[in-house]
Scaffold this motif. Structure first.
Motif, PDB file in Angstrom:
ATOM      1  N   GLU A 108     -12.456  15.146  31.686  1.00 53.05           N
ATOM      2  CA  GLU A 108     -14.213  15.364  31.392  1.00 53.05           C
ATOM      3  C   GLU A 108     -14.890  14.201  30.828  1.00 53.05           C
ATOM      4  N   ILE A 116     -13.850  17.446  36.396  1.00 57.50           N
ATOM      5  CA  ILE A 116     -13.840  18.670  36.042  1.00 57.50           C
ATOM      6  C   ILE A 116     -13.929  18.985  37.482  1.00 57.50           C
ATOM      7  N   LYS A 172     -17.349  15.011  38.664  1.00 59.20           N
ATOM      8  CA  LYS A 172     -18.483  15.829  38.760  1.00 59.20           C
ATOM      9  C   LYS A 172     -19.396  16.072  38.912  1.00 59.20           C
ATOM     10  N   ASP A 173     -20.084  14.485  39.474  1.00 62.70           N
ATOM     11  CA  ASP A 173     -21.267  13.982  39.759  1.00 62.70           C
ATOM     12  C   ASP A 173     -21.324  14.624  41.507  1.00 62.70           C
TER      13      ASP A 173
END
Length: 140
Positions: free
Chosen positions: A49, A54, A114-115
């Motif tokens: 993370e 993730i 994640k983005d």
């Protein structure tokens, strides 16, 4: 193949009116098992993370066999059922305090940025994890 083990004491808040563990809490216990397995392999999910990666669940299955009750201790067994460099399937058995099978299940995960939620090649991005997963996955 590494089979990780983690004990959990059943808390009152995890039970329903019948005094047995509410079915959704077993999914939380599966997460505890995954976290323990990753730790036992020498890694830390928080480090992924921190890198902006993730690992969402893309499929989960649980088969309920026998209830676990308030005041008991359950044993969560977790292993790598399958792994292909992109996708990992974890296997689980949750046992009652008496050692009887309570829940049997699997969860399938991928690693994504994640983005963007774009999948990454675990094999390329984390070669140490990849090697550990290859060495410890269930043999066919």
């Amino acid at each position: 193949m590494l089979i990780s083990e983690r004990k959990v004491e059943v808390r009152y808040a995890e039970t329903d009116q019948m005094g047995v563990v509410y079915h959704a809490n077993y999914l939380v216990w599966m997460e505890l098992g995954r976290t323990q397995l990753i730790h036992d392999l020498g890694f830390n999910y928080a480090s992924l993370e921190a890198d902006g990666i993730i690992s969402p669940v893309i499929d989960i299955q649980a088969s309920y066999k026998k209830p676990v009750r308030y005041g008991e201790e359950a044993l969560i067994k977790t292993w790598i059922e399958a792994y292909d460099g992109f996708r990992v399937t974890y296997g689980y058995e949750i046992l009652t305090q008496a050692g009887e099978l309570s829940v049997q299940g699997t969860s399938v995960h991928v690693c994504v940025k994640k983005d963007t939620f774009r999948p990454i090649s675990f094999r390329r991005a984390y070669p140490d994890w990849h090697e550990a997963y290859e060495e410890n996955k269930k043999l066919d």
